[in-house]
Design an enzyme around this catalytic site. Structure first.
Site, short mmCIF file in Angstrom:
data_model
loop_
_atom_site.label_atom_id
_atom_site.label_comp_id
_atom_site.label_asym_id
_atom_site.label_seq_id
_atom_site.Cartn_x
_atom_site.Cartn_y
_atom_site.Cartn_z
N ASP A 13 2.38 3.92 9.63
CA ASP A 13 3.24 2.50 9.97
C ASP A 13 4.10 2.44 11.24
OD1 ASP A 13 1.90 0.81 7.45
OD2 ASP A 13 2.39 3.22 7.52
N HIS B 238 7.89 -0.31 13.25
CA HIS B 238 6.81 -0.86 12.60
C HIS B 238 7.55 -2.49 11.97
CE1 HIS B 238 2.93 -1.70 10.09
NE2 HIS B 238 3.66 -1.88 9.31
N ASP C 207 0.54 -1.28 0.05
CA ASP C 207 -0.10 0.33 -0.15
C ASP C 207 0.69 0.92 0.27
OD1 ASP C 207 1.09 -0.43 3.20
OD2 ASP C 207 -0.73 0.27 3.32
#
Length: 302
Positions: free
Chosen positions: A206, A138, A65
């Protein structure tokens, strides 16, 4: 002046009126992109901005994404007539990842240059601004980015007159150039006052909340920060998948003493982010829900 546009604010899945993650900035003819999720090039066209001037593309990390829109964008940049090199910046694995994606975009009329980030913090000078990358937390290697545009001190006419500097050199010194007169070098600090407050933008997504974000975002004019979940009952999911809630982002903005914060990178289940904004204004008042196409112009203080 730094021109800013959130091109996409979605995480994981695109939704109607919400493309995947991307941010674009413009400064003195230089265009920079952070992340390139699906729909990025469509969002650029909807904004009315140009592919051709994009000279720097940064990646926070290599989940789809955040990078799935790259092959199409590169092709569109080539079709727009770009021939100058483009610099790609991202965590280790950048060359391997982009090479694989370019299987469907093998021929481009411009060169691609690569800068893989290997340190917890790295700073790159680009076209009059400073780009700083900082490592966040992340489930794969991930970085946030800060863009800073420095501002020199005011030109001190009395200092220039005292040095008997001809007026034709004043503008060059104001622009930061060193000049030579009769074999003597005159540096800008000889005629400029103390440096003034510049422009600062910080972008992170993220990640769990980490001190590196507070340090990097300190006193930013705008912090664009992940708000994956608005609901308090999503905290366990945020912990598990290493994302942030609205409340956690608000605490970061408060600690970093930023001027304003936009939230972005929403969960597909979060269809109405605005609904949860009032819940966090008691933590950090100057917060807004980001949305695709949301824009602003950061300028120097008077």
């Amino acid at each position: 002046m730094l021109d800013i546009c959130l091109l996409g604010t979605g995480g994981m899945l695109p939704l109607p009126n919400r493309w995947l993650t991307s941010l674009m900035t413009r400064f003195q003819g230089s265009n920079l992109l952070i992340d390139c999720g699906e729909g990025t090039q469509i969002a650029i066209k909807e904004k009315g901005w140009s592919f051709k001037s994009i000279d720097t593309i940064c990646f926070t990390h290599y989940h789809a994404d955040h990078i799935s829109g790259l092959p199409g964008l590169l092709l569109s940049m080539g079709n727009s007539g770009r021939t100058e090199p483009v610099l790609l910046i991202g965590p280790i694995g950048l060359i391997e990842t982009v090479t694989a994606l370019r299987t469907i975009a093998p021929e481009l009329p411009f060169c691609i240059e690569y800068l893989e980030l290997t340190q917890p913090q790295q700073t790159i000078a680009r076209f009059g601004y400073h780009l700083s990358a900082f490592r966040v937390n992340h489930n794969i290697a991930c970085y946030g980015y800060t863009i800073e545009i420095p501002r020199a001190g005011k030109f001190q006419i009395e200092k220039a007159l005292k040095l008997n500097l001809p007026k034709q050199y004043w503008g060059r010194l104001q622009r930061g150039e060193t000049i030579e007169i009769d074999g003597n070098n005159i540096t800008p600090d000889a005629v400029l006052g103390e440096s003034r407050k510049g422009i600062k933008l910080t972008y992170c997504t993220d990640t769990r909340p980490v001190p590196a974000i507070i340090e990097a975002a300190k006193s930013s004019d705008l912090l664009i920060c992940e708000g994956m979940y608005g609901e308090l009952d999503q905290q366990e999911k945020a912990n598990k998948y290493k994302h942030m809630t609205f409340h956690e982002a608000a605490h970061l903005a408060k600690q970093a003493e930023v001027t304003k914060m936009w939230l972005t990178h929403y969960s597909p289940s979060l269809t109405n982010p605005e609904k949860f904004i009032d819940d966090i204004r008691d933590i950090f008042p100057n917060v807004e829900a980001g949305e695709d196409g949301k824009s602003t112009l950061l300028t120097f203080e008077e």
